[in-house]
Write a protein that holds these residues in place. Structure first.
Motif, PDB file in Angstrom:
ATOM      1  N   ARG A 118     -27.474   3.516 -12.241  1.00  0.00           N
ATOM      2  CA  ARG A 118     -27.464   3.439 -10.778  1.00  0.00           C
ATOM      3  C   ARG A 118     -26.358   2.504 -10.317  1.00  0.00           C
ATOM      4  NH1 ARG A 118     -33.778   1.822 -10.770  1.00  0.00           N
ATOM      5  NH2 ARG A 118     -32.743   0.107 -11.867  1.00  0.00           N
ATOM      6  N   LEU A 119     -25.754   2.827  -9.192  1.00  0.00           N
ATOM      7  CA  LEU A 119     -24.668   2.013  -8.670  1.00  0.00           C
ATOM      8  C   LEU A 119     -25.174   0.614  -8.347  1.00  0.00           C
ATOM      9  CD1 LEU A 119     -21.667   2.054  -7.769  1.00  0.00           C
ATOM     10  CD2 LEU A 119     -22.494   2.599  -5.460  1.00  0.00           C
ATOM     11  N   SER A 120     -24.503  -0.400  -8.909  1.00  0.00           N
ATOM     12  CA  SER A 120     -24.878  -1.780  -8.617  1.00  0.00           C
ATOM     13  C   SER A 120     -23.777  -2.518  -7.861  1.00  0.00           C
ATOM     14  CB  SER A 120     -25.218  -2.543  -9.909  1.00  0.00           C
ATOM     15  OG  SER A 120     -24.098  -2.588 -10.778  1.00  0.00           O
ATOM     16  N   GLU A 121     -22.530  -2.065  -8.004  1.00  0.00           N
ATOM     17  CA  GLU A 121     -21.437  -2.743  -7.301  1.00  0.00           C
ATOM     18  C   GLU A 121     -20.285  -1.777  -7.074  1.00  0.00           C
ATOM     19  OE1 GLU A 121     -18.129  -5.834  -8.753  1.00  0.00           O
ATOM     20  OE2 GLU A 121     -20.128  -6.747  -8.627  1.00  0.00           O
ATOM     21  N   LEU A 122     -19.728  -1.804  -5.884  1.00  0.00           N
ATOM     22  CA  LEU A 122     -18.549  -1.016  -5.546  1.00  0.00           C
ATOM     23  C   LEU A 122     -17.609  -1.913  -4.766  1.00  0.00           C
ATOM     24  CD1 LEU A 122     -17.071   1.741  -5.413  1.00  0.00           C
ATOM     25  CD2 LEU A 122     -18.332   2.186  -3.283  1.00  0.00           C
ATOM     26  N   ALA A 123     -16.386  -2.070  -5.260  1.00  0.00           N
ATOM     27  CA  ALA A 123     -15.413  -2.945  -4.602  1.00  0.00           C
ATOM     28  C   ALA A 123     -14.140  -2.160  -4.333  1.00  0.00           C
ATOM     29  CB  ALA A 123     -15.107  -4.158  -5.473  1.00  0.00           C
ATOM     30  N   ILE A 124     -13.631  -2.291  -3.118  1.00  0.00           N
ATOM     31  CA  ILE A 124     -12.390  -1.641  -2.714  1.00  0.00           C
ATOM     32  C   ILE A 124     -11.354  -2.722  -2.477  1.00  0.00           C
ATOM     33  CG2 ILE A 124     -11.287  -0.175  -0.981  1.00  0.00           C
ATOM     34  CD1 ILE A 124     -14.045   1.012  -0.405  1.00  0.00           C
ATOM     35  N   GLN A 125     -10.202  -2.572  -3.124  1.00  0.00           N
ATOM     36  CA  GLN A 125      -9.146  -3.577  -3.010  1.00  0.00           C
ATOM     37  C   GLN A 125      -8.048  -3.083  -2.073  1.00  0.00           C
ATOM     38  OE1 GLN A 125     -10.033  -2.582  -6.413  1.00  0.00           O
ATOM     39  NE2 GLN A 125     -11.622  -4.134  -6.302  1.00  0.00           N
ATOM     40  N   ILE A 126      -7.744  -3.911  -1.078  1.00  0.00           N
ATOM     41  CA  ILE A 126      -6.630  -3.643  -0.185  1.00  0.00           C
ATOM     42  C   ILE A 126      -5.514  -4.581  -0.583  1.00  0.00           C
ATOM     43  CG2 ILE A 126      -5.868  -3.469   2.207  1.00  0.00           C
ATOM     44  CD1 ILE A 126      -8.183  -1.623   1.503  1.00  0.00           C
ATOM     45  N   ALA A 127      -4.335  -4.036  -0.874  1.00  0.00           N
ATOM     46  CA  ALA A 127      -3.238  -4.846  -1.388  1.00  0.00           C
ATOM     47  C   ALA A 127      -2.756  -5.855  -0.351  1.00  0.00           C
ATOM     48  CB  ALA A 127      -2.085  -3.947  -1.825  1.00  0.00           C
ATOM     49  N   ASP A 128      -1.833  -6.708  -0.760  1.00  0.00           N
ATOM     50  CA  ASP A 128      -1.266  -7.748   0.088  1.00  0.00           C
ATOM     51  C   ASP A 128      -0.904  -7.189   1.459  1.00  0.00           C
ATOM     52  OD1 ASP A 128       0.107  -9.806   1.263  1.00  0.00           O
ATOM     53  OD2 ASP A 128       1.420 -10.198  -0.431  1.00  0.00           O
ATOM     54  N   THR A 129      -1.485  -7.771   2.493  1.00  0.00           N
ATOM     55  CA  THR A 129      -1.273  -7.267   3.844  1.00  0.00           C
ATOM     56  C   THR A 129      -0.035  -7.850   4.503  1.00  0.00           C
ATOM     57  OG1 THR A 129      -2.603  -9.027   4.828  1.00  0.00           O
ATOM     58  CG2 THR A 129      -3.761  -7.039   4.137  1.00  0.00           C
ATOM     59  N   GLY A 130       0.717  -8.651   3.755  1.00  0.00           N
ATOM     60  CA  GLY A 130       1.868  -9.315   4.332  1.00  0.00           C
ATOM     61  C   GLY A 130       1.558 -10.741   4.732  1.00  0.00           C
ATOM     62  N   GLU A 131       0.296 -11.136   4.567  1.00  0.00           N
ATOM     63  CA  GLU A 131      -0.110 -12.493   4.877  1.00  0.00           C
ATOM     64  C   GLU A 131      -0.298 -13.326   3.616  1.00  0.00           C
ATOM     65  OE1 GLU A 131      -3.610 -12.126   7.192  1.00  0.00           O
ATOM     66  OE2 GLU A 131      -2.606 -11.197   8.900  1.00  0.00           O
ATOM     67  N   GLY A 132       0.147 -12.777   2.491  1.00  0.00           N
ATOM     68  CA  GLY A 132       0.120 -13.534   1.259  1.00  0.00           C
ATOM     69  C   GLY A 132      -1.177 -13.420   0.480  1.00  0.00           C
ATOM     70  N   ARG A 133      -2.065 -12.514   0.864  1.00  0.00           N
ATOM     71  CA  ARG A 133      -3.302 -12.369   0.105  1.00  0.00           C
ATOM     72  C   ARG A 133      -3.793 -10.923   0.204  1.00  0.00           C
ATOM     73  NH1 ARG A 133      -5.121 -14.202   5.074  1.00  0.00           N
ATOM     74  NH2 ARG A 133      -6.961 -13.129   5.892  1.00  0.00           N
ATOM     75  N   ALA A 134      -4.524 -10.518  -0.809  1.00  0.00           N
ATOM     76  CA  ALA A 134      -5.145  -9.206  -0.799  1.00  0.00           C
ATOM     77  C   ALA A 134      -6.547  -9.339  -0.207  1.00  0.00           C
ATOM     78  CB  ALA A 134      -5.211  -8.643  -2.214  1.00  0.00           C
ATOM     79  N   GLU A 135      -7.107  -8.217   0.175  1.00  0.00           N
ATOM     80  CA  GLU A 135      -8.456  -8.190   0.715  1.00  0.00           C
ATOM     81  C   GLU A 135      -9.334  -7.357  -0.199  1.00  0.00           C
ATOM     82  OE1 GLU A 135      -9.633  -9.764   3.264  1.00  0.00           O
ATOM     83  OE2 GLU A 135      -7.828 -10.433   4.331  1.00  0.00           O
ATOM     84  N   GLU A 136     -10.580  -7.757  -0.337  1.00  0.00           N
ATOM     85  CA  GLU A 136     -11.539  -6.981  -1.107  1.00  0.00           C
ATOM     86  C   GLU A 136     -12.811  -6.813  -0.291  1.00  0.00           C
ATOM     87  OE1 GLU A 136     -12.916  -7.091  -5.615  1.00  0.00           O
ATOM     88  OE2 GLU A 136     -13.946  -8.642  -4.449  1.00  0.00           O
ATOM     89  N   VAL A 137     -13.279  -5.602  -0.233  1.00  0.00           N
ATOM     90  CA  VAL A 137     -14.570  -5.301   0.378  1.00  0.00           C
ATOM     91  C   VAL A 137     -15.510  -4.922  -0.750  1.00  0.00           C
ATOM     92  CG1 VAL A 137     -15.833  -3.777   1.927  1.00  0.00           C
ATOM     93  CG2 VAL A 137     -13.531  -4.536   2.534  1.00  0.00           C
ATOM     94  N   LYS A 138     -16.641  -5.619  -0.838  1.00  0.00           N
ATOM     95  CA  LYS A 138     -17.563  -5.400  -1.946  1.00  0.00           C
ATOM     96  C   LYS A 138     -18.955  -5.067  -1.422  1.00  0.00           C
ATOM     97  CE  LYS A 138     -17.367  -8.071  -5.553  1.00  0.00           C
ATOM     98  NZ  LYS A 138     -17.496  -9.251  -6.442  1.00  0.00           N
TER      99      LYS A 138
END
Length: 286
Positions: free
Chosen positions: A234-254
């Motif tokens: 069964r699904l326990s974790e799903l994470a989507i990675q958004i690359a560097d947005t130009g602000e020096g950091r990536a974003e992750e939605v989990k």
């Protein structure tokens, strides 16, 4: 000043919006290009019509699709996080109830909103806490007693993705739709997977802002994801990675799921802590 598209059902939309908006700016580099996984195992051309050259490990994709089956039974706890915001709650379809706490922003930020939302079919309530430097500008809350739960008029929140809850669509994140949008995937170990998804194919997921997804270009629509399954598949974790947005950091939605089959019925707030929601409350979310 209003809060738009701000419920657990569309929570990740608020998280993804800043990252995707920045990605659609002048930076044309494909996000995650250096980290985009490649498929392995018994790979075959993507039958869903993914990007040219993309391949899908059919067994891995089938495992991920099957991992969302238990969510349909509507008996689980979940969390979502990203971009400094969090959500946690539970869905208990056997009692036709759900409860969730959503926090957007942080103390000391321009705006922080904490919502405690309770659904016990056919009734719904919300208790809001509003803070931050811009809170005094929210004229809509002046007529709302924030110390009480607000009983919501079902005729006003029917099909409302902000305050309503659809017991025919039990997953706040829409992970089934997201897994169906896989364009590339590989198995990384027992219960672990990595690959890419096409956001435009996942636009109907409750956790995505379909309006924003419709605006993004082909260079940013495919993003990396990772997933974990529990020992029962069964699904326990799903994470989507958004690359560097130009602000020096990536974003992750989990998104995480737990306690399958062990959630509990949500409790109605005590009658002395409830008032009928004024029109101003609905205006806050339109």
């Amino acid at each position: 000043m209003t809060i738009r598209r701000f419920s657990t059902a569309v929570f990740a939309a608020a998280l993804l919006t800043p990252a995707l908006a920045a990605c659609t700016g002048t930076d044309t580099a494909e996000p995650g290009a250096s980290a985009t996984p490649t498929a392995s195992g018994s790979a075959a051309p993507d039958p869903s019509g993914g990007p040219t050259g993309a391949t899908v490990d059919a067994d891995a994709k089938q495992a991920l699709l099957a991992s969302t089956n238990e969510i349909r039974n509507g008996n689980f706890k979940f969390t979502m996080s990203g971009g400094g915001s969090t959500a946690e709650g539970q869905v208990h379809e056997p009692s036709q109830s759900a409860q969730m706490k959503v926090t957007l922003g942080e103390a000391g930020s321009d705006l922080m909103v904490v919502l405690d939302i309770v659904h016990v079919k056919p009734e719904s309530w919300v208790k809001a806490e509003v803070g931050g430097r811009n809170a005094p500008r929210l004229s809509e809350i002046r007529d709302v007693d924030l110390s009480k739960y607000q009983r919501l008029d079902q005729t006003k929140i029917q099909n409302d993705r902000n305050l309503g809850f659809d017991f025919d669509k039990l997953d706040p994140a829409g992970s089934e739709v997201i897994t169906q949008s896989i364009t590339e995937v590989r198995r990384e170990g027992d219960g672990s997977y990595a690959g890419t998804i096409d956001l435009t194919k996942a636009a109907e997921a409750g956790s995505l802002d379909d309006g924003l997804v419709a605006q993004i270009g082909p260079e940013v629509r495919t993003v990396p994801f990772t997933a974990r399954l529990d020992p029962q598949g069964r699904l326990s974790e799903l994470a989507i990675q958004i690359a560097d947005t130009g602000e020096g950091r990536a974003e992750e939605v989990k998104v995480t799921y737990s306690d399958y089959g062990n959630a509990t019925a949500a409790q109605k707030p005590p009658a002395d802590q409830v008032q009928e929601a004024p029109e101003a409350l609905y205006s806050l979310f339109r």
